[in-house]
Design an enzyme around this catalytic site. Structure first.
Site: not given
Ligand SMILES: O=C(O)c1ccccc1N[C@@H]1O[C@H](COP(=O)(O)O)[C@@H](O)[C@H]1O
Length: 213
Positions: A8, A131
């Protein structure tokens, strides 16, 4: 069935190409202005054409306004809308019906009781994304590299297909799968060299770490 992964927060051609080359099942574009990974619809359009059939394009949104959502879905040729805000089951179901996309709802988790929120989305969305809950004062509802206690998912009767995210990286992905039983992982910060800067070697390392699971 192999463990699949969504990479992502992609915003450049080379990092998108690395995700595809090393076997990501899903690639994600973040449409949220406060995020260091934010892409505009025209950027997403340029990236979307590089994604081959068989790899799903996911858009990440936080309480999106309708017109913006429509333009981002079209520009990014999105197959999946991932919702990270306060979207109700009714709003999520309306997005699914209106745009003909898969909808995933993020459920923030810190304690076992948080998992209960998932059941309200049965029939409204296609997948729950568990999450880590971010601090109330945080600027972002996700993408902060935070993890929750994966043991909370042990023995949980999942009301919907689901995926795991939050603080995953190449070093902990196998453990996360072993504990939680996840078959789809979602990673962002764990494949970056700095917030918003994806690293092709870390992307490769993450996808290699799950290839044999
Ligand atoms: O990645 C971002 O900036 C974000 C912004 C707003 C909502 C979600 C976002 N990211 C998502 O968060 C999870 C966990 O990410 P991480 O691997 O802990 O960094 C993932 O699903 C991202 O798509």
């Amino acid at each position: 069935m192999p463990v699949r992964a969504k990479i992502c927060g992609l915003s450049t051609g080379p990092t998108l190409a690395a995700a595809v080359r090393h076997g990501a099942s899903h690639v994600g574009f973040v449409f949220f202005a406060r995020s260091p990974r934010n892409v505009a619809p025209d950027q997403a359009a340029a990236l979307a054409v590089q994604v081959p059939d068989g790899v799903a394009r996911v858009g990440v949104f936080v309480d999106p306004e309708e017109g913006f959502l429509a333009s981002a879905i079209a520009a990014g040729q999105l197959g999946v809308v991932q919702l990270h805000g306060e979207e109700t089951p009714e709003r999520a179901a309306a997005i699914r019906a209106r745009y003909g996309v898969e909808v995933w709802k993020a459920v923030p988790v810190k304690r076992r009781v948080d998992l209960a929120a998932a059941s309200a989305y049965a029939g409204a969305v296609d997948r729950i994304l568990y999450d880590a809950k971010t601090p109330a004062a945080a600027d972002l509802p996700g993408g902060m590299g935070l993890r929750f206690d994966w043991r909370l998912l042990e023995g949980f009767a999942h009301p919907l297909p689901w995926a795991l995210s939050g603080g995953l990286d190449a070093a902990n992905a196998a453990e996360a799968v072993g504990i939680s039983g996840a078959r789809l992982l979602d990673v962002s910060s764990g494949v970056e060299s700095a917030p918003g800067v994806k690293d092709v070697d870390k992307i490769a390392g993450f996808l290699q770490s799950i290839a044999q699971l």
